[in-house]
Design a protein around this motif. Structure first.
Motif, PDB file in Angstrom:
ATOM      1  N   GLN A 121       0.832  -1.194   0.000  1.00  0.00           N
ATOM      2  CA  GLN A 121       0.000   0.000   0.000  1.00  0.00           C
ATOM      3  C   GLN A 121       0.872   1.252   0.000  1.00  0.00           C
ATOM      4  OE1 GLN A 121      -3.433  -0.324  -0.217  1.00  0.00           O
ATOM      5  NE2 GLN A 121      -2.873  -2.501  -0.415  1.00  0.00           N
ATOM      6  N   PRO A 122       0.380   2.346  -0.611  1.00  0.00           N
ATOM      7  CA  PRO A 122       1.148   3.593  -0.594  1.00  0.00           C
ATOM      8  C   PRO A 122       1.492   4.013   0.831  1.00  0.00           C
ATOM      9  CG  PRO A 122      -0.700   3.763  -2.111  1.00  0.00           C
ATOM     10  CD  PRO A 122      -0.875   2.468  -1.371  1.00  0.00           C
ATOM     11  N   GLN A 123       2.696   4.532   0.996  1.00  0.00           N
ATOM     12  CA  GLN A 123       3.224   5.031   2.272  1.00  0.00           C
ATOM     13  C   GLN A 123       3.660   3.936   3.241  1.00  0.00           C
ATOM     14  OE1 GLN A 123       3.703   8.273   2.043  1.00  0.00           O
ATOM     15  NE2 GLN A 123       2.534   8.159   0.130  1.00  0.00           N
ATOM     16  N   GLU A 124       3.454   2.668   2.907  1.00  0.00           N
ATOM     17  CA  GLU A 124       3.954   1.614   3.789  1.00  0.00           C
ATOM     18  C   GLU A 124       5.481   1.576   3.735  1.00  0.00           C
ATOM     19  OE1 GLU A 124       0.930  -2.031   4.518  1.00  0.00           O
ATOM     20  OE2 GLU A 124       1.952  -2.059   2.581  1.00  0.00           O
ATOM     21  N   LYS A 125       6.076   1.122   4.837  1.00  0.00           N
ATOM     22  CA  LYS A 125       7.510   0.891   4.889  1.00  0.00           C
ATOM     23  C   LYS A 125       7.748  -0.616   4.783  1.00  0.00           C
ATOM     24  CE  LYS A 125      10.265   3.195   7.418  1.00  0.00           C
ATOM     25  NZ  LYS A 125      11.033   3.763   8.554  1.00  0.00           N
ATOM     26  N   ARG A 152       4.404   0.722  -6.339  1.00  0.00           N
ATOM     27  CA  ARG A 152       3.116   0.883  -5.664  1.00  0.00           C
ATOM     28  C   ARG A 152       3.114   2.086  -4.715  1.00  0.00           C
ATOM     29  NH1 ARG A 152       0.172  -4.007  -5.977  1.00  0.00           N
ATOM     30  NH2 ARG A 152       1.049  -5.264  -7.672  1.00  0.00           N
ATOM     31  N   GLY A 153       4.181   2.891  -4.712  1.00  0.00           N
ATOM     32  CA  GLY A 153       4.232   4.074  -3.873  1.00  0.00           C
ATOM     33  C   GLY A 153       4.691   3.809  -2.450  1.00  0.00           C
ATOM     34  N   THR A 154       5.388   2.696  -2.235  1.00  0.00           N
ATOM     35  CA  THR A 154       5.848   2.353  -0.894  1.00  0.00           C
ATOM     36  C   THR A 154       7.271   2.850  -0.662  1.00  0.00           C
ATOM     37  OG1 THR A 154       6.622   0.222  -1.712  1.00  0.00           O
ATOM     38  CG2 THR A 154       4.419   0.288  -0.783  1.00  0.00           C
ATOM     39  N   ASP A 155       7.653   2.884   0.598  1.00  0.00           N
ATOM     40  CA  ASP A 155       9.005   3.247   1.023  1.00  0.00           C
ATOM     41  C   ASP A 155       9.774   1.931   1.215  1.00  0.00           C
ATOM     42  OD1 ASP A 155      11.308   4.119   2.212  1.00  0.00           O
ATOM     43  OD2 ASP A 155      10.347   5.107   3.908  1.00  0.00           O
ATOM     44  N   ASP A 178       6.147  -2.288   7.944  1.00  0.00           N
ATOM     45  CA  ASP A 178       4.789  -2.824   7.796  1.00  0.00           C
ATOM     46  C   ASP A 178       4.817  -4.226   7.189  1.00  0.00           C
ATOM     47  OD1 ASP A 178       3.027  -0.395   8.469  1.00  0.00           O
ATOM     48  OD2 ASP A 178       4.415   0.431   6.981  1.00  0.00           O
TER      49      ASP A 178
END
Length: 257
Positions: A73-77, A95-98, A141
């Motif tokens: 998910q976006p913003q997940e690490k 996917r926009g993850t870190d 995450d």
């Protein structure tokens, strides 16, 4: 009066570490760690090409399937463990993850950094041993590892450290070779991997021994239920596995809660 002799100290046997598998050989843990590091340092420049040749390109489909199952998910690490060249990390990053990539091998990490730069992707690449990672408790995450867990010297210790670094509610996903339950296919796959893969390694990577180890390590890795039990013993819940090609490859997962 006779002088008594001083009491003798009981003999203490030196502690002997249990041997671990290095392909079909059993060696001391430190020897395996150094040997695996050397193997991947040697094959790093041709590692991704060899994956294409050995699997007929199917590893790309397996990795796509793996990331879909992960549902980043976006913003997940997310930590991609033993992910040096970035194949899984790049898919997750889109996917926009870190994403942080950790690998014990500097050669693999260097290949990953170069590939990431060409794609314009900003990822963190960290040299780290899976058994004692330099990350704080509850940092991620999700943690992933693809075709790397069988190369770890102390797998139970690594699984416990993965559990430590996950946030509560976090998930662990592992993609790894296993044992196919399709009898006819299993026999063909066994013959192909043992007889053909080392020859491809010799021709393409100039290193038959490295790929002989890799196919042998698959034979020594636990079957799907056995590895699921190891994940549970590390503290994970809702542990599941899904076979691909009858179990020649499998996706294992577990949650921390």
């Amino acid at each position: 009066m006779t002088k008594s002799s001083p009491p003798t100290k009981p003999l203490v046997s030196p502690k002997v570490e249990p041997l671990v598998s290095l392909g079909f050989k059993d060696v001391a843990p430190a020897e395996k760690t150094l040997a695996v590091r050397d193997i991947f340092q040697r094959v790093a420049p041709r590692y991704d090409l060899m994956n294409d040749l050995m699997s007929g390109g199917m590893h790309r489909l397996w990795k796509d399937d793996f990331v879909r199952a992960l549902k980043p998910q976006p913003q997940e690490k997310i930590l991609d463990l033993a992910g040096g060249t970035g194949d899984i990390a790049f898919r997750i990053a889109r996917r926009g993850t870190d994403v942080t990539v950790a690998d014990i091998n500097p050669g693999m990490l260097e290949v990953g950094r170069e590939r990431a730069a060409k794609r314009g992707l900003k990822l963190d690449f960290v040299e780290a041993n899976a058994e004692a990672m330099p990350f704080a408790d509850q940092s991620f995450d999700a943690v992933t590892i693809a075709f790397g867990i069988r190369n770890v010297t102390d797998i139970p210790k690594a699984l416990k450290d993965v559990h430590r670094t996950l946030k509560w509610g976090g998930r662990f996903f592992c993609l790894e070779f296993s044992s196919s339950e399709w009898p006819g296919f299993a026999r063909l796959y066994d013959l192909y991997s043992m007889k053909v893969v080392p020859r491809i390694g010799a021709a393409v990577a100039d290193d038959a021994d490295a790929y002989q180890y890799l196919v042998e390590s698959i034979r020594r890795f636990p079957d799907m239920p056995g590895f699921a039990t190891m994940i549970e013993q590390a503290g994970f819940r809702q542990v599941r596995y899904r076979p691909i090609l009858g179990g020649a490859v499998a996706i294992h997962s577990g949650w921390k809660y």
